[in-house]
Scaffold this motif. Structure first.
Motif, PDB file in Angstrom:
ATOM      1  N   ASP A  50       0.840  -1.199   0.000  1.00 33.90           N
ATOM      2  CA  ASP A  50       0.000   0.000   0.000  1.00 33.90           C
ATOM      3  C   ASP A  50       0.870   1.242   0.000  1.00 33.90           C
ATOM      4  O   ASP A  50       1.764   1.392   0.839  1.00 33.90           O
ATOM      5  CB  ASP A  50      -0.888  -0.030   1.249  1.00 33.90           C
ATOM      6  CG  ASP A  50      -1.953   1.053   1.245  1.00 33.90           C
ATOM      7  OD1 ASP A  50      -1.615   2.233   1.036  1.00 33.90           O
ATOM      8  OD2 ASP A  50      -3.129   0.720   1.466  1.00 33.90           O
ATOM      9  N   ALA A  51       0.599   2.149  -0.936  1.00 33.83           N
ATOM     10  CA  ALA A  51       1.410   3.361  -1.053  1.00 33.83           C
ATOM     11  C   ALA A  51       1.382   4.204   0.219  1.00 33.83           C
ATOM     12  O   ALA A  51       2.361   4.868   0.552  1.00 33.83           O
ATOM     13  CB  ALA A  51       0.921   4.204  -2.240  1.00 33.83           C
ATOM     14  N   LEU A  52       0.278   4.167   0.947  1.00 28.18           N
ATOM     15  CA  LEU A  52       0.152   4.966   2.161  1.00 28.18           C
ATOM     16  C   LEU A  52       0.825   4.301   3.356  1.00 28.18           C
ATOM     17  O   LEU A  52       1.470   4.966   4.164  1.00 28.18           O
ATOM     18  CB  LEU A  52      -1.325   5.200   2.480  1.00 28.18           C
ATOM     19  CG  LEU A  52      -1.638   5.916   3.785  1.00 28.18           C
ATOM     20  CD1 LEU A  52      -1.149   7.361   3.747  1.00 28.18           C
ATOM     21  CD2 LEU A  52      -3.139   5.862   4.088  1.00 28.18           C
ATOM     22  N   LEU A  53       0.705   2.987   3.469  1.00 28.79           N
ATOM     23  CA  LEU A  53       1.075   2.293   4.702  1.00 28.79           C
ATOM     24  C   LEU A  53       2.392   1.520   4.646  1.00 28.79           C
ATOM     25  O   LEU A  53       2.837   0.991   5.669  1.00 28.79           O
ATOM     26  CB  LEU A  53      -0.046   1.322   5.098  1.00 28.79           C
ATOM     27  CG  LEU A  53      -1.397   1.968   5.430  1.00 28.79           C
ATOM     28  CD1 LEU A  53      -2.444   0.886   5.678  1.00 28.79           C
ATOM     29  CD2 LEU A  53      -1.287   2.897   6.619  1.00 28.79           C
ATOM     30  N   ALA A  54       3.022   1.441   3.482  1.00 32.74           N
ATOM     31  CA  ALA A  54       4.230   0.610   3.357  1.00 32.74           C
ATOM     32  C   ALA A  54       5.348   1.082   4.285  1.00 32.74           C
ATOM     33  O   ALA A  54       5.901   0.289   5.066  1.00 32.74           O
ATOM     34  CB  ALA A  54       4.711   0.600   1.907  1.00 32.74           C
ATOM     35  N   GLU A  55       5.712   2.354   4.203  1.00 33.64           N
ATOM     36  CA  GLU A  55       6.774   2.870   5.067  1.00 33.64           C
ATOM     37  C   GLU A  55       6.410   2.785   6.552  1.00 33.64           C
ATOM     38  O   GLU A  55       7.227   2.355   7.371  1.00 33.64           O
ATOM     39  CB  GLU A  55       7.117   4.304   4.671  1.00 33.64           C
ATOM     40  CG  GLU A  55       8.062   4.406   3.485  1.00 33.64           C
ATOM     41  CD  GLU A  55       8.588   5.820   3.316  1.00 33.64           C
ATOM     42  OE1 GLU A  55       9.749   6.081   3.699  1.00 33.64           O
ATOM     43  OE2 GLU A  55       7.822   6.670   2.823  1.00 33.64           O
ATOM     44  N   PRO A  56       5.192   3.194   6.942  1.00 44.01           N
ATOM     45  CA  PRO A  56       4.815   3.032   8.347  1.00 44.01           C
ATOM     46  C   PRO A  56       4.874   1.589   8.827  1.00 44.01           C
ATOM     47  O   PRO A  56       5.225   1.335   9.985  1.00 44.01           O
ATOM     48  CB  PRO A  56       3.382   3.576   8.375  1.00 44.01           C
ATOM     49  CG  PRO A  56       3.359   4.611   7.301  1.00 44.01           C
ATOM     50  CD  PRO A  56       4.196   4.019   6.210  1.00 44.01           C
ATOM     51  N   ALA A  57       4.549   0.630   7.964  1.00 40.50           N
ATOM     52  CA  ALA A  57       4.588  -0.781   8.369  1.00 40.50           C
ATOM     53  C   ALA A  57       6.014  -1.228   8.643  1.00 40.50           C
ATOM     54  O   ALA A  57       6.286  -1.941   9.613  1.00 40.50           O
ATOM     55  CB  ALA A  57       3.956  -1.655   7.292  1.00 40.50           C
ATOM     56  N   VAL A  58       6.957  -0.812   7.790  1.00 39.26           N
ATOM     57  CA  VAL A  58       8.364  -1.154   8.021  1.00 39.26           C
ATOM     58  C   VAL A  58       8.855  -0.501   9.307  1.00 39.26           C
ATOM     59  O   VAL A  58       9.506  -1.145  10.137  1.00 39.26           O
ATOM     60  CB  VAL A  58       9.231  -0.707   6.824  1.00 39.26           C
ATOM     61  CG1 VAL A  58      10.721  -0.894   7.143  1.00 39.26           C
ATOM     62  CG2 VAL A  58       8.874  -1.505   5.574  1.00 39.26           C
TER      63      VAL A  58
END
Length: 270
Positions: free
Chosen positions: A173-181
């Motif tokens: 997900d473009a929105l959540l990828a970085e926050p998930a990592v």
């Protein structure tokens, strides 16, 4: 009379032409540059969207947190706004466990749970509440508590549940990828803090639980990593390699988390 060895049947001619065409196509295809892989967070979405989602998880999150109100379902928007303002104005650095077990804390925990399973923007909003809770409360184990790891493990539980529910889909997900990592790293940091509570040695059970969860979440050491595992490998490969080692598996992720969030110390200190 023609030499039979020089005579081609119609079928042989067709086969020869087909082989030549395939040869030419192979050359053309090899000459086409491969399309670079696009990271999920680099995808440009159309229409209204939340930009720079990692800013909502950083130390300056209070400057943008109010933007999230419009993305929360109207049925819980008023409650969300009140709880957002509450946690962003929480003073005195209370003990995380004691505060979250209070009436206000239980309301916040319920809101985190509701948002976690909501729309993608609400999933981000739930993380914002967790991260601010981590900044505004004390969760680093102390000497005078009966169960010194309890505060860290309670915070770790909130992060773990978010990763369990949203982690794999978030990785695409473009929105959540970085926050998930980032949340994967922070979870490891929090659980390592619990693991190293001020008791003799380390709390192996805490480490084992965290390691088992992250192994399943990332597909670490398996024939195929999960989508989130691939992102973590690409961005924090050295930390993942240490995770797969025998000594201090959470240490690499924890170190990267401290670099990303230097204020996440569990003591509210600058």
């Amino acid at each position: 009379m023609k030499d039979a060895s020089l005579t081609l049947t119609i079928g042989q001619r067709v086969a020869l032409v087909a082989a030549c065409v395939l040869f030419v196509l192979a050359i053309v295809v090899r000459g086409i540059p491969s399309r670079a892989a696009v990271a999920p967070e680099d995808v440009i979405e159309e229409g209204p969207r939340i930009v720079e989602p990692m800013q909502f998880l950083g130390a300056g999150a209070r400057l943008r947190a109010g933007e999230l109100d419009q993305w929360v379902d109207p049925a819980r928007r008023t409650r969300f706004k009140a709880l957002r303002e509450l946690v962003f104005h929480l003073d005195g650095c209370p003990d995380l466990v004691k505060w979250i077990d209070s009436i206000d804390g239980q309301r916040l925990e319920q809101m985190i749970s509701e948002l976690r399973t909501g729309r993608r923007e609400e999933a981000l909003a739930s993380l914002v509440l967790i991260y601010q809770l981590a900044r505004a409360t004390e969760w680093k184990p102390g000497l005078m508590t009966r169960t010194p790891q309890a505060q860290s493990e309670r915070l770790g539980g909130l992060l773990q549940e978010w990763l369990r529910v949203r982690g794999e889909k978030a990785a695409k997900d473009a929105l959540l990828a970085e926050p998930a990592v980032a949340t994967t790293l922070l979870y490891a940091h929090v659980m390592r803090t619990a693991e190293n509570a001020p008791v003799i040695g380390t709390l192996s059970a805490t480490q084992d639980r965290a390691r088992t969860f992250l192994t399943d979440l990332l597909g670490a050491g398996q024939s195929k990593r999960s989508a989130l595992g691939e992102l973590v490998q690409a961005r924090h490969g050295n930390a993942l390699a240490k995770f797969l080692g025998r000594s201090d598996p959470l240490g690499g992720f924890a170190a990267d988390a401290r670099t990303l969030f230097p204020d996440m110390k569990g003591t509210c200190s600058p």
